[in-house]
Design an enzyme around this catalytic site. Structure first.
Site, short mmCIF file in Angstrom:
data_model
loop_
_atom_site.label_atom_id
_atom_site.label_comp_id
_atom_site.label_asym_id
_atom_site.label_seq_id
_atom_site.Cartn_x
_atom_site.Cartn_y
_atom_site.Cartn_z
N HIS A 94 0.93 -1.30 0.03
CA HIS A 94 0.09 -0.03 0.07
C HIS A 94 0.88 1.17 0.20
O HIS A 94 0.59 2.28 -0.81
CB HIS A 94 -0.88 0.13 1.17
N LYS A 99 -13.29 -6.68 5.95
CA LYS A 99 -14.13 -7.84 6.01
C LYS A 99 -14.69 -8.04 7.15
O LYS A 99 -14.66 -7.25 8.01
CB LYS A 99 -12.93 -9.11 5.56
N ARG A 105 -1.84 -5.88 -8.64
CA ARG A 105 -0.94 -6.68 -8.01
C ARG A 105 -0.83 -7.79 -9.32
O ARG A 105 0.20 -8.06 -9.71
CB ARG A 105 -1.25 -7.50 -6.70
N SER A 158 -3.12 -7.61 2.98
CA SER A 158 -3.07 -7.51 4.43
C SER A 158 -3.68 -8.65 4.85
O SER A 158 -3.37 -9.08 6.13
CB SER A 158 -4.41 -6.37 4.52
#
Ligand code: ADP
Length: 165
Positions: free
Chosen positions: A17, A41, A91, A129
């Site tokens: 990030h 989430k 990515r 993450s």
């Protein structure tokens, strides 16, 4: 004045990030890193205020980067600015489908809103993450994955600490 919005859940912020934020800050006059409350989430590791505080700490050295939070649709948030551009990191091909879909939907809601992508640096292509949260659960060395200022907090939280608020 050009303005970029870098949105994400940042639970927690990773070196991947930070790489995107730093590169964006060189291209745009002003960068808003937007921690999305609703994007995380079901069981976040860090509360939204903790995430914002960590992002502020690790981006403090960039003079044109600010941090904000929003609990709603990104395309609606962007309407407060005349000329904001969303900047995201890509990515791998796995990100593409999802990002393409989100960019199209954002444009339907807010036709003036453009989305731009920066390709991930090679060394962070695999980094997410969720991978950091998993590694932290095993007490792994996180120095290659998250900014050093937050390593201890991530490890402590993964080892059983509770999310505050
Ligand atoms: P994650 O997928 O790690 O949970 P976020 O949802 O917070 O991350 O992602 C916010 C943005 O940051 C997305 O555009 C995502 O593609 C980008 N991003 C996340 N990790 C990386 C990375 N390692 N390299 C480049 N961009 C990344």
């Amino acid at each position: 004045m050009s303005l970029a919005i870098c949105p994400g859940s940042f639970d927690p912020i990773t070196l991947g990030h930070l790489n995107i934020i730093r590169r964006t800050s060189r291209i745009f006059d002003r960068v808003v890193v937007l921690a999305m409350a609703n994007a995380s989430k079901s069981r976040p590791m860090f509360s939204i205020s903790e995430r914002v505080e960590m992002i502020r700490r690790v981006t403090a050295c960039y003079g044109n980067v600010e941090v904000s939070t929003f609990d709603g649709l990104l395309a609606e948030y962007a309407k407060q600015y005349d000329d904001a551009v969303i900047v995201k990191g890509l990515r791998a091909s796995t990100d593409f489908e999802n990002e393409f879909q989100m960019a199209q939907i954002n444009k339907m809601i807010n036709p003036a809103l453009e989305t731009m992508f920066l390709t991930s640096s090679e060394k962070y292509t695999f980094l997410s993450s969720s991978m950091v949260r998993e590694l932290a659960g095993y007490g792994a060395d996180l120095s290659e994955f998250v900014p050093r200022e937050i390593i201890d907090e991530v490890l402590a939280r993964a080892q059983g600490g509770k999310c505050n608020g």
